[in-house]
Scaffold this active site. Sequence first.
Site, PDB file in Angstrom:
ATOM      1  N   TYR A   1       2.524  -7.397  16.245  1.00  0.00           N
ATOM      2  CA  TYR A   1       2.961  -6.513  15.156  1.00  0.00           C
ATOM      3  C   TYR A   1       3.806  -5.365  15.695  1.00  0.00           C
ATOM      4  N   SER A   2       3.270  -4.632  16.673  1.00  0.00           N
ATOM      5  CA  SER A   2       4.001  -3.437  17.120  1.00  0.00           C
ATOM      6  C   SER A   2       5.300  -3.821  17.832  1.00  0.00           C
TER       7      SER A   2
ATOM      8  N   GLY B   1      -6.265  -7.029  23.340  1.00  0.00           N
ATOM      9  CA  GLY B   1      -5.198  -6.055  23.611  1.00  0.00           C
ATOM     10  C   GLY B   1      -5.327  -4.772  22.823  1.00  0.00           C
TER      11      GLY B   1
ATOM     12  N   LYS C   1       7.788  -4.409  15.106  1.00  0.00           N
ATOM     13  CA  LYS C   1       8.260  -3.135  14.520  1.00  0.00           C
ATOM     14  C   LYS C   1       9.187  -2.419  15.509  1.00  0.00           C
TER      15      LYS C   1
ATOM     16  N   PHE D   1       0.829  -1.216   0.000  1.00  0.00           N
ATOM     17  CA  PHE D   1       0.000   0.000   0.000  1.00  0.00           C
ATOM     18  C   PHE D   1       0.866   1.271   0.000  1.00  0.00           C
ATOM     19  N   ILE D   2       1.665   1.482   1.036  1.00  0.00           N
ATOM     20  CA  ILE D   2       2.422   2.741   1.113  1.00  0.00           C
ATOM     21  C   ILE D   2       3.594   2.715   0.135  1.00  0.00           C
TER      22      ILE D   2
ATOM     23  N   THR E   1       6.178   2.807  12.633  1.00  0.00           N
ATOM     24  CA  THR E   1       4.796   3.103  13.003  1.00  0.00           C
ATOM     25  C   THR E   1       4.696   3.764  14.372  1.00  0.00           C
ATOM     26  N   ASP E   2       3.604   4.488  14.598  1.00  0.00           N
ATOM     27  CA  ASP E   2       3.357   5.065  15.929  1.00  0.00           C
ATOM     28  C   ASP E   2       2.969   3.987  16.947  1.00  0.00           C
ATOM     29  N   GLU E   3       2.625   2.773  16.459  1.00  0.00           N
ATOM     30  CA  GLU E   3       2.165   1.733  17.389  1.00  0.00           C
ATOM     31  C   GLU E   3       3.267   1.270  18.334  1.00  0.00           C
TER      32      GLU E   3
ATOM     33  N   ASP F   1      10.320  -6.790  -3.590  1.00  0.00           N
ATOM     34  CA  ASP F   1       9.104  -7.140  -2.835  1.00  0.00           C
ATOM     35  C   ASP F   1       8.875  -8.644  -2.957  1.00  0.00           C
TER      36      ASP F   1
ATOM     37  N   LEU G   1       6.094 -10.111  -2.635  1.00  0.00           N
ATOM     38  CA  LEU G   1       4.736 -10.370  -3.131  1.00  0.00           C
ATOM     39  C   LEU G   1       4.005 -11.365  -2.239  1.00  0.00           C
ATOM     40  N   THR G   2       3.883 -11.008  -0.972  1.00  0.00           N
ATOM     41  CA  THR G   2       3.005 -11.749  -0.075  1.00  0.00           C
ATOM     42  C   THR G   2       1.569 -11.419  -0.485  1.00  0.00           C
TER      43      THR G   2
ATOM     44  N   ASN H   1     -13.132   5.342  15.751  1.00  0.00           N
ATOM     45  CA  ASN H   1     -13.448   4.444  14.633  1.00  0.00           C
ATOM     46  C   ASN H   1     -14.895   4.642  14.173  1.00  0.00           C
TER      47      ASN H   1
HETATM   48  P1  NAD Z   1       1.440  -3.604   3.278  1.00  0.00           P
HETATM   49  O1  NAD Z   1       1.149  -4.815   4.085  1.00  0.00           O
HETATM   50  O2  NAD Z   1       0.375  -3.026   2.417  1.00  0.00           O
HETATM   51  O3  NAD Z   1       2.684  -3.904   2.300  1.00  0.00           O
HETATM   52  C1  NAD Z   1       3.826  -4.579   2.719  1.00  0.00           C
HETATM   53  C2  NAD Z   1       4.625  -4.968   1.472  1.00  0.00           C
HETATM   54  O4  NAD Z   1       5.818  -5.625   1.907  1.00  0.00           O
HETATM   55  C3  NAD Z   1       3.895  -5.944   0.557  1.00  0.00           C
HETATM   56  O5  NAD Z   1       4.048  -5.558  -0.780  1.00  0.00           O
HETATM   57  C4  NAD Z   1       4.581  -7.276   0.821  1.00  0.00           C
HETATM   58  O6  NAD Z   1       4.567  -8.147  -0.306  1.00  0.00           O
HETATM   59  C5  NAD Z   1       5.985  -6.818   1.153  1.00  0.00           C
HETATM   60  N1  NAD Z   1       6.719  -7.774   1.995  1.00  0.00           N
HETATM   61  C6  NAD Z   1       6.262  -8.424   3.107  1.00  0.00           C
HETATM   62  N2  NAD Z   1       7.226  -9.216   3.594  1.00  0.00           N
HETATM   63  C7  NAD Z   1       8.313  -9.051   2.811  1.00  0.00           C
HETATM   64  C8  NAD Z   1       9.611  -9.584   2.815  1.00  0.00           C
HETATM   65  N3  NAD Z   1      10.001 -10.480   3.740  1.00  0.00           N
HETATM   66  N4  NAD Z   1      10.479  -9.192   1.862  1.00  0.00           N
HETATM   67  C9  NAD Z   1      10.114  -8.304   0.908  1.00  0.00           C
HETATM   68  N5  NAD Z   1       8.880  -7.783   0.836  1.00  0.00           N
HETATM   69  C10 NAD Z   1       7.987  -8.149   1.782  1.00  0.00           C
HETATM   70  O7  NAD Z   1       2.011  -2.542   4.293  1.00  0.00           O
HETATM   71  P2  NAD Z   1       1.875  -0.952   4.270  1.00  0.00           P
HETATM   72  O8  NAD Z   1       0.626  -0.572   4.929  1.00  0.00           O
HETATM   73  O9  NAD Z   1       2.170  -0.474   2.910  1.00  0.00           O
HETATM   74  O10 NAD Z   1       3.071  -0.579   5.266  1.00  0.00           O
HETATM   75  C11 NAD Z   1       4.384  -0.332   4.761  1.00  0.00           C
HETATM   76  C12 NAD Z   1       5.299  -0.032   5.927  1.00  0.00           C
HETATM   77  O11 NAD Z   1       4.822   1.117   6.619  1.00  0.00           O
HETATM   78  C13 NAD Z   1       5.366  -1.146   6.969  1.00  0.00           C
HETATM   79  O12 NAD Z   1       6.687  -1.228   7.444  1.00  0.00           O
HETATM   80  C14 NAD Z   1       4.425  -0.681   8.083  1.00  0.00           C
HETATM   81  O13 NAD Z   1       4.830  -1.204   9.315  1.00  0.00           O
HETATM   82  C15 NAD Z   1       4.620   0.804   7.995  1.00  0.00           C
HETATM   83  N6  NAD Z   1       3.479   1.635   8.447  1.00  0.00           N
HETATM   84  C16 NAD Z   1       2.227   1.401   7.940  1.00  0.00           C
HETATM   85  C17 NAD Z   1       1.179   2.248   8.318  1.00  0.00           C
HETATM   86  C18 NAD Z   1      -0.227   2.066   7.777  1.00  0.00           C
HETATM   87  O14 NAD Z   1      -1.143   2.741   8.256  1.00  0.00           O
HETATM   88  N7  NAD Z   1      -0.452   1.199   6.796  1.00  0.00           N
HETATM   89  C19 NAD Z   1       1.408   3.298   9.194  1.00  0.00           C
HETATM   90  C20 NAD Z   1       2.708   3.489   9.712  1.00  0.00           C
HETATM   91  C21 NAD Z   1       3.737   2.657   9.293  1.00  0.00           C
HETATM   92  O1  DAU Z   2      -0.975   3.385  13.563  1.00  0.00           O
HETATM   93  C1  DAU Z   2      -0.296   2.905  12.445  1.00  0.00           C
HETATM   94  C2  DAU Z   2      -0.782   1.519  12.119  1.00  0.00           C
HETATM   95  O2  DAU Z   2      -2.075   1.670  11.548  1.00  0.00           O
HETATM   96  C3  DAU Z   2       0.143   0.761  11.166  1.00  0.00           C
HETATM   97  O3  DAU Z   2       1.383   0.556  11.796  1.00  0.00           O
HETATM   98  C4  DAU Z   2      -0.477  -0.585  10.773  1.00  0.00           C
HETATM   99  O4  DAU Z   2       0.342  -1.227   9.817  1.00  0.00           O
HETATM  100  C5  DAU Z   2      -1.838  -0.327  10.185  1.00  0.00           C
HETATM  101  O5  DAU Z   2      -2.466  -1.558   9.876  1.00  0.00           O
HETATM  102  C6  DAU Z   2      -2.709   0.475  11.151  1.00  0.00           C
HETATM  103  O6  DAU Z   2      -3.016  -0.318  12.325  1.00  0.00           O
HETATM  104  P1  DAU Z   2      -4.483  -0.326  12.992  1.00  0.00           P
HETATM  105  O7  DAU Z   2      -4.638  -1.575  13.750  1.00  0.00           O
HETATM  106  O8  DAU Z   2      -4.761   0.958  13.678  1.00  0.00           O
HETATM  107  O9  DAU Z   2      -5.364  -0.329  11.633  1.00  0.00           O
HETATM  108  P2  DAU Z   2      -6.712  -1.127  11.227  1.00  0.00           P
HETATM  109  O10 DAU Z   2      -7.187  -0.543   9.945  1.00  0.00           O
HETATM  110  O11 DAU Z   2      -6.520  -2.602  11.304  1.00  0.00           O
HETATM  111  O12 DAU Z   2      -7.719  -0.708  12.381  1.00  0.00           O
HETATM  112  C7  DAU Z   2      -8.025   0.658  12.619  1.00  0.00           C
HETATM  113  C8  DAU Z   2      -8.945   0.697  13.819  1.00  0.00           C
HETATM  114  O13 DAU Z   2     -10.206   0.121  13.451  1.00  0.00           O
HETATM  115  C9  DAU Z   2      -8.456  -0.112  14.996  1.00  0.00           C
HETATM  116  O14 DAU Z   2      -8.831   0.559  16.201  1.00  0.00           O
HETATM  117  C10 DAU Z   2      -9.206  -1.435  14.888  1.00  0.00           C
HETATM  118  C11 DAU Z   2     -10.532  -1.005  14.265  1.00  0.00           C
HETATM  119  N1  DAU Z   2     -11.182  -2.007  13.379  1.00  0.00           N
HETATM  120  C12 DAU Z   2     -10.436  -2.585  12.400  1.00  0.00           C
HETATM  121  C13 DAU Z   2     -10.991  -3.516  11.559  1.00  0.00           C
HETATM  122  C14 DAU Z   2     -10.163  -4.168  10.475  1.00  0.00           C
HETATM  123  C15 DAU Z   2     -12.520  -2.300  13.532  1.00  0.00           C
HETATM  124  O15 DAU Z   2     -13.211  -1.737  14.416  1.00  0.00           O
HETATM  125  N2  DAU Z   2     -13.084  -3.207  12.685  1.00  0.00           N
HETATM  126  C16 DAU Z   2     -12.370  -3.852  11.706  1.00  0.00           C
HETATM  127  O16 DAU Z   2     -12.951  -4.712  10.986  1.00  0.00           O
END
Ligand code: NAD
Ligand code: DAU
Length: 353
Positions: free
Chosen positions: A159-160, A293, A163, A11-12, A133-135, A32, A34-35, A258
């Site tokens: 996860y957190s 949690g 990270k 995604f990012i 991440t902020d987590e 990548d 490609l999970t 949420n």
């Molecule tokens: P995502 O899950 O959408 O994408 C992760 C990508 O990494 C995928 O394309 C996957 O195929 C690839 N990948 C996974 N394992 C791998 C490996 N072993 N080797 C190579 N590639 C691999 O994640 P995202 O939401 O795009 O997040 C990207 C980064 O930003 C992560 O490090 C995440 O912790 C961080 N982050 C995400 C958010 C958020 O809100 N999504 C917020 C803050 C930080």
């Molecule tokens: O804060 C940064 C993080 O944000 C990133 O590090 C993570 O990679 C990213 O996945 C995201 O984590 P969250 O757990 O906050 O995101 P998620 O979209 O899974 O959930 C957002 C909030 O919504 C959380 O409080 C859980 C809630 N939720 C989520 C899902 C999937 C629901 O209430 N229902 C749902 O079905």
Amino acid sequence: MTILVTGGAGFIGGNFVLDWLAGSDETVVNLDKLTYAGNLQTLASLHGDARHVFVQGDIGDRALLAALLAQHQPRAVINFAAESHVDRSIHGPGDFIQTNIVGTFNLLEAVRGYWTDLPAAGKAAFRLLHVSTDEVYGTLAADDAPFSETHRYEPNSPYSASKAASDHLVRAWHHTYGLPVLTTNCSNNYGPYHFPEKLIPLVILNALAGKPLPIYGDGQQVRDWLYVKDHCAAIRRVLDAGRLDETYNVGGWNEKTNLEVVNTICALLDELRPRADGQTYATQITYVTDRPGHDRRYAIDARKLERELGWKPAETFESGIRKTVQWYLDNHDWIKGVTSGSYRDWLNQQYGA
Ligand code: NAD
Ligand code: DAU
């Protein structure tokens, strides 16, 4: 010049690669694995573009990384690759330990080997930017100050915790070996190409499909939301001008419960794609068992990034979420591609058939 991006089909990372090549001719080598979360359809517009070199592989594969670094001689590595979904980390933490911790370790070692042998000028200019991440900071009470860069690490989910471990490794590789690193800790992203296991795209797609909109617990958990393209701009800025070994918090100043997020999406869909029966999509909201949690509140103090590097988000939550909902209404092919077999298996596992 060349940069190497890991996880650039996610995604990012995918948004980052697209935005990078829209604004620069500097080649991107994109590694990548490609999970389930990696999707080459996100990068379809780059097909045949010589500035984008895609390599399928694992950040844990040190030999592959060494070969790529030697071949392409990047001036920077930006590490997006990770397992990223909290709920999946609860069901199966093993992949999170493997990629986020062991994978980051192998990446650091490969990069250290490459960087050590660079000539002096290349060595001084080189950067490894680790996207986190902020987590890692844990959870806040309603009246706590937002997370600053000096907030202690208190991760609560597999996860957190994984990270947080990766952030510590990155820090140690600077202090011990002098590797030139930067770390960003960002809040919740949303926008185009977001895999629909995460709250915002899941709710948009479930709403349109007439399915329940699952709210964990009481729906009063708070997240700070940042439009993904603002996050990509912040990363570019930190890469350009961030101070070595500093960490920068990235956030949108958009704290929402949420329930507020889901109601906003429902109201936008009511306007842009009204239900045939004239009812609001909000009638599909369904309260489900809470996440174990579950962190109550995240909030980011992004003033350091603004003060030192002049970065501020361009989108408000209102403007960004409207663009996002519209994007999901307009991009059927991408959605069709990601909502097939393994995605349905995940929905059944997490929410029940
Ligand atoms: P995502 O899950 O959408 O994408 C992760 C990508 O990494 C995928 O394309 C996957 O195929 C690839 N990948 C996974 N394992 C791998 C490996 N072993 N080797 C190579 N590639 C691999 O994640 P995202 O939401 O795009 O997040 C990207 C980064 O930003 C992560 O490090 C995440 O912790 C961080 N982050 C995400 C958010 C958020 O809100 N999504 C917020 C803050 C930080
Ligand atoms: O804060 C940064 C993080 O944000 C990133 O590090 C993570 O990679 C990213 O996945 C995201 O984590 P969250 O757990 O906050 O995101 P998620 O979209 O899974 O959930 C957002 C909030 O919504 C959380 O409080 C859980 C809630 N939720 C989520 C899902 C999937 C629901 O209430 N229902 C749902 O079905």
